[in-house]
Structures are given as C-alpha cells and as structure tokens.
Scaffold this active site. Structure first.
Site: not given
Length: 702
Positions: A579, A592
């Site tokens: 990501s 995250y």
C-alpha cells in the site's frame, strides 16, 4: 422404442422430441448426431473422429441441384461441432479428383486440391479424412475411435475376431496412413461387399453409416456395443488382465495424492526443459490397474496404436521404478534427471532412425505421459487442456491394450508408421497454423485474496493473458470458480479455501494447485484487511490481526511457494500487494501502516535472498481502490472518512483530487501493475516497488 436400444457399454442419448424439432433439416440432424457421439468418450476421443452428411444444395453459379457433403473440418471436435466447424464440398468434384491422383508418393498434394472442391469457400478447412467420407456412397457416415473397436483393430488376430463377432457384415482394411488412397480402398471394399454395415481400419478405428442420421447413429452404437460385449465376455479367460497384479499393496488414495503433489513440481521442471509445461494427474482405477500390473513394462514399450493417441501422448510413456522413487528427495531427483535424459536420447534416436529428407526438425524430446506404479499417471503439455486430453487419450490406449490382450495379442503401430504420422508435413502445417502463445501461456498463478475486488481483477487479467490461475480466499469460492470457468474455460481456473495464518491450510491449497496444474510460477499475496483508528483507540487485537494477516500471511505463503518453485527449477515471481501507506505516514493508521511497511521490506529481503533461484520479488502499492474492494466493506471507509473529516460518499473524489493525475484508482489498474512484473516486460527487475496511486508525491520511492 427401437428394438436394439438396450445398451450396456455405450450411451443411447437420442431424444425423439429434439430430433422432431430438427426434422427436415439434414445438416441440423447431422450436427445433433455428431454432438451425441462426441458426448460419450467411450465412442471417440476429444477432437477425434469425424462425421458427415451428403445433401442436395443449389449450386450458386449454375442454379442447378448439386450433391454437397458436410463434414467435420480439420482440428474440430464432434462433441461441440457447429456449422462453422464443418467443411462442405461438391461430391462430384471429390470423385473427379481420382483423375488427378498420382499414387501414394503424392498423397499430400491432394489436400491442396480439396480447396477446389469447396461449395462454400469460407467454410472450415477440410481434413485429411475428407475423401474417406466423400468417396463412400452413403448419405450419413460416422468415423470414430472407440476403445472397444480399436482393441480389435490393434489385435494380432483382429480380422479373424471381426468375423467371429459380425460374420461377413463388417469389412477390414489393414493399417494405412489416412489419405486419398485409403478413401479409394474404402470405396472398393464397399463396392465389392454391398452387405457391409461398417469397416474396421486396422490399428485405427471404425467407419459406419446409415440412410438417415438416426440410422447411422444406431448402427454405430450397435457395432460398438457388440465389440464391447465380446471383450467383456473374454476378460480374464485367456490370462489375468494385464498379466495379473504386480503391486498389490500400493499406497491408498490419500497417500497417492501426497506423493503426487510432492513429486509433480520436479517432474514439471524436467518436462519443461524446452518450454514451460502444464501438468495433469490422475489415479483413475483403469490407470492403476495398468501401472500396477505385471505387463506394464512390456505393453508400455509397444507404444500406442491409434494415430489420435500417439499424436497427443508420444508413441511411448516414461515409466518410473517405484523402488527408486522411495529414496530421499535428492536421490529421487537425481534418479529422475537421469531417467529424463535417457528418454530424451531415446526419442532423438527414434527421430534419427525414422526421419526423411524433408521431415520437420525434431520436436520437444521430453515425455508427455509418465507412469508411476502405485501412484498413477502424469501428463505434461503446453496448456492444461492439452495435458488433460493427453491423459484421457492414454487412458483410452490402456483400454485398447486391455481389450486386445484379452482376446489376442496387442500390437502397437510400427515405429516408422508412427513417425510418419507424428512428423507428417500436413500435421506440421496444422501446428504452424496454431495461434501464437499468450504472454503467460504455460504459467501457473496463485493469488491470495483472489475472490475480492483487487484479487479478482488480478486473476482475470492473468487468465486473459494465458495463465492458469488458482484464486484462494475464505469466501465466494464456488461463485468465483464458476464465473471464471464460464468466462475463460473449465481447465484454467481453480479456487481453494485458505486461511493465511494456517500453515496447514496453505499447504493444502498448494497441494490442490500442484495436483491441478503441476506446480506454481506466480504468487500474488493480495489477501488483506484494514483497520483505521487513532493510536488511543487501536487495540492489541487490532495490531495482531493486521500484522498477522498482512505480514505473517505473506511470509507463510511465500515460504511454501518458494519451496515448490525451487523444486521446479524454473524461476518464478512473487508480487506482494502492499500500500501507499507503507511509505506515507497518515493519521489514524498506526497498525495498518506499520504492517504495510513490513510487507514492503520483507519483499526487499526476499528479493535479495531468492535472486540466485531466478525468483523475482516485487511490490505493487495501491492507494484508495474503492470499487469492489472487500476492505471497504469492513468499516475502513468510515474510518478514513472520519480521519479526513468528510463523508464516505465523498471519499472517491477526495482521493482522486489529492493525486497528481487527479484520477480514481481502480482494481484493474492494480492488476495491470502485477501483469507488467510477471509477463516478461520486467524480466530483469526484482526488489522494486511500483506505486499505483494516481501520483502521491509523498509516496515517491526516490
């Protein structure tokens, strides 16, 4: 009901209501009959055999009636035959070709003349069997390769057995390569014997016919039923089937599966020495009876008989010694390497013994069929369908050997005759007409999170480019597999359940992958979830699940995948979907973002370690893929909207506006980034990161 409709060895599929709908349309009834015959693999093999009908058409030039034959075109399959797959030719012109025929030495030139006999110049290409149908006087004709008939055709006493079964109602023609001369011989035997209901071609197959499509269908079924019944009555009478059982205490089904999965990547790697191959495995009861028998070595060495069989299987299989397969991993691999080398040398010697001045160059010398007593049959070919069909064809060959040995002595085709078929210039021309392989042909991809938005888009794009794909996930498996197979074909897509935190579940999904396709080349770690919370609200459970799924999951999957890739020795690719958040620090994202950063660095570490194995490891960094993504079903959207002080509905535009390109990122965009890493475009790239985020300056890697 027809009095002869009691069949035990073939399937009677004729539907009177369906046939009534087609009444008056002879071509439609011919196609219906063809599809029914092709639906029963006991009657003919995939793409094997051909059927025809002769009808009256109006000549578009003269306006006068003309007899035209519709016949399956070259390379088609009667089970799926449509009008588009048929050639149609003037029957009178086919007969006129007799005046042009110059003998056996000039057979191949006749194929070019078929084009001058075409009724519709845009129809399918006529096959080499065209004159075998066109020179016979019958309206409807079936040419099939039923196991029961080939068993008799490949028997030492085949012609005598034929008379024992059918008296003088069947004719016999000794083996001859298909062509115009064989058509002339068929015409003559029928003229000389008007009482015939069919002809057996020695070592090859069956011709039957009828005045109507139904009559031809019934005649074909009856002839095959009589042959199968005769064989059934003789199994075990002369001697035990295949000389009796040699390996009686072989492994059970679970152990066979384990052994096959453990060894198949090694076999695939060796079989892929010239081009990457895909595999198929079967432990069908008929296969096990053969490979566990005393006669395995003797019969396997004789090779196959029917041309359709050995064109897809090579003339002989590679037989493994079960005792040699019981050693340690290194010892087994050394044994297999030597066995493959010997097979290649033997195949090249066969080529050198039999080649002609104008023969095509020697083809891939690796075995197609590999037989392992106690375990089963492995087949390897350029794509999954061809590998599967090769296994089916060799199973047909086993059926043939079983039947022939029960009533006589099996005879394989003479080596030179086999070569003349395998390296036939017309067969070579057919191979040259095949479409060029796609960029991922021969590759096997394994995608975690494969039923979700990004994962599914990756699966679909890899399939579009020729890969076989295993989509692993926790849900939507049946739905995804059904849809992918409907879209891309039943042979190329598989789904498997997985929990990326369960090493045993991962191992089982890889076993399914190996048993289905032979190994694994491309691994895409796409499984994930997301939790967006500020530090004060992030729980230990939040931290653990994110780092377990994203980091530990990537580690466990990669570890098991690399073990298989190293067995194959073919290199490979691992692409990790991380990501933009692994590079950019944003609010409310500590767990995250940390896990994504760990994924990124693990990728670099693996790239550094696996380069010597030619295994490339790269990373794709998406950002804000909203449409179809499972992540946005989990509350992540609400968390990010809260972090930015906007509504969920405003998120797509918010993310698009903050990018340099002002574009929304879609799942398809991520799939394209994966493709460029694995399709050869970046074959010398490893340890790299590709951002697909619309352009976020803070995420620039350098």
């Amino acid at each position: 009901m027809h009095p002869t409709l009691t069949f035990q060895h073939v399937s009677y599929l004729w539907d009177e209501a369906k046939a009534a709908e087609l009444a008056g349309d002879e071509v439609a009834l011919f196609l219906y009959r063809s599809n029914l015959l092709g639906a029963d693999l006991r009657l003919t093999n995939y793409a094997g055999g051909n059927t025809s009908v002769k009808i009256q058409e109006t000549d578009p030039v003269s306006g006068q009636p003309a007899e035209v034959m519709w016949v399956k075109g070259s390379g088609g399959d009667i089970g799926t035959l449509t009008k588009a797959g048929c050639a149609n030719l003037y029957v009178e012109k086919l007969h006129q070709l007799k005046n042009r025929y110059r003998g056996l030495a000039h057979e191949d030139e006749m194929v070019g003349l078929f084009e001058y006999c075409l009724f519709d110049p845009k129809c399918a290409t006529p096959s080499i069997d065209t004159p075998l149908h066109g020179l016979l006087p019958f309206k409807h004709i079936d040419h099939l390769h039923p196991d029961a008939l080939i068993a008799i055709a490949a028997s030492k006493d085949g012609e005598k057995i034929m008379h024992d079964i059918w008296g003088d109602t069947m004719g016999w023609l000794p083996w001859q390569k298909p062509g115009f001369d064989l058509g002339l011989q068929l015409e003559k035997i029928v003229q000389d014997n008007p009482n015939l209901r069919g002809v057996i071609l020695g070592g090859h197959g069956l011709f039957t016919w009828g005045e109507t499509s139904y009559d031809s269908y019934i005649n074909t079924l009856e002839v095959i039923e009589m042959a199968a019944t005769y064989l059934e009555a003789n199994y075990g009478k002369k001697s035990p089937v295949f000389g009796g059982v040699k390996l009686a205490d072989g492994p059970d089904a679970t152990e066979r599966r384990r052994l096959a999965a453990a060894t198949m990547p090694v076999l695939r790697g060796l079989a892929s020495s010239q081009r990457r191959m895909l595999g198929h495995y079967t432990d069908d009861a008929r296969v096990l009876e053969f490979v566990n028998s005393n006669d395995l070595g003797r019969l396997a060495a004789k090779g196959t008989s029917c041309p359709d069989h050995f064109l897809r299987t090579k003339i002989r299989p590679l037989v493994l010694d079960p005792a040699q397969m019981q050693g340690d991993t290194a010892g087994v691999k050394t044994y297999l390497e030597g066995l493959f080398a010997a097979y290649r040398e033997d195949y090249k010697a066969y080529y050198d013994r039999c080649k002609h001045d104008n023969s095509p160059a020697v083809r891939d010398a690796n075995p197609v069929i590999i037989l392992w007593p106690g375990v089963g049959l492995f087949s390897f070919s350029k794509d999954k369908q061809t590998a599967r069909v090769a296994a089916e064809f060799y199973t047909n060959a086993i059926n043939v050997m079983r039947g022939a040995e029960a009533v006589s002595e099996y005879q394989g085709l003479a080596e030179q005759e086999a070569f003349n078929i395998e390296y036939w210039l017309l067969e070579e021309a057919k191979l040259q007409r095949m479409p060029k392989p796609k960029s991922l042909s021969g590759q096997i991809a394994y995608v975690t999170g494969g039923t979700g938005g990004i994962g599914l888009a990756i699966c679909e794009l890899l399939l579009q480019n020729g890969a076989c794909v295993v989509a692993t996930d926790r849900d939507r498996l049946d739905e995804t597999q059904t849809n992918l197979r409907k879209k891309f074909g039943k042979d190329v897509a598989l789904t498997a359940p997985i929990d990326v935190l369960d090493a045993d579940a991962i191992a089982e999904s890889f076993r399914q992958t190996v048993l289905q396709f032979g190994g694994v080349d491309i691994v895409v770690n796409c499984a994930g979830l997301s939790i967006s919370k500020p530090l004060s609200e992030t729980t230990q459970a939040d931290w653990d699940i994110l780092n377990d799924v994203l980091v530990k999951g990537q580690f466990l999957v990669s570890q098991q995948a690399v073990a298989i890739q190293r067995q194959q020795g073919l290199g490979g690719d691992i692409v990790n979907i991380a990501s933009k958040n692994g590079l950019v620090a944003g609010p409310n994202n500590v767990a995250y973002g940390t896990a994504k950063a760990a994924q990124l660095h693990m990728s670099r570490l693996l790239a550094a370690e696996l380069g010597a194995d030619k295994i490339r490891v790269n990373t794709v960094n998406p950002d804000a893929v909203l449409r179809g993504s499972k992540i946005w079903e989990s509350g992540w959207a609400e968390g990010r909207a809260k972090a930015y002080g906007i509504s969920v509905a405003e998120l797509p535009q918010h993310y698009a506006k903050r990018t340099l390109l002002g574009e929304e990122v879609l799942a398809e965009d991520i799939a394209k980034a994966v493709l460029v890493f694995v399709d050869g475009s970046l074959a010398k790239s490893t340890g790299n990161v590709l951002n697909v985020d619309g352009g976020v300056a803070m995420a620039f890697v350098r």
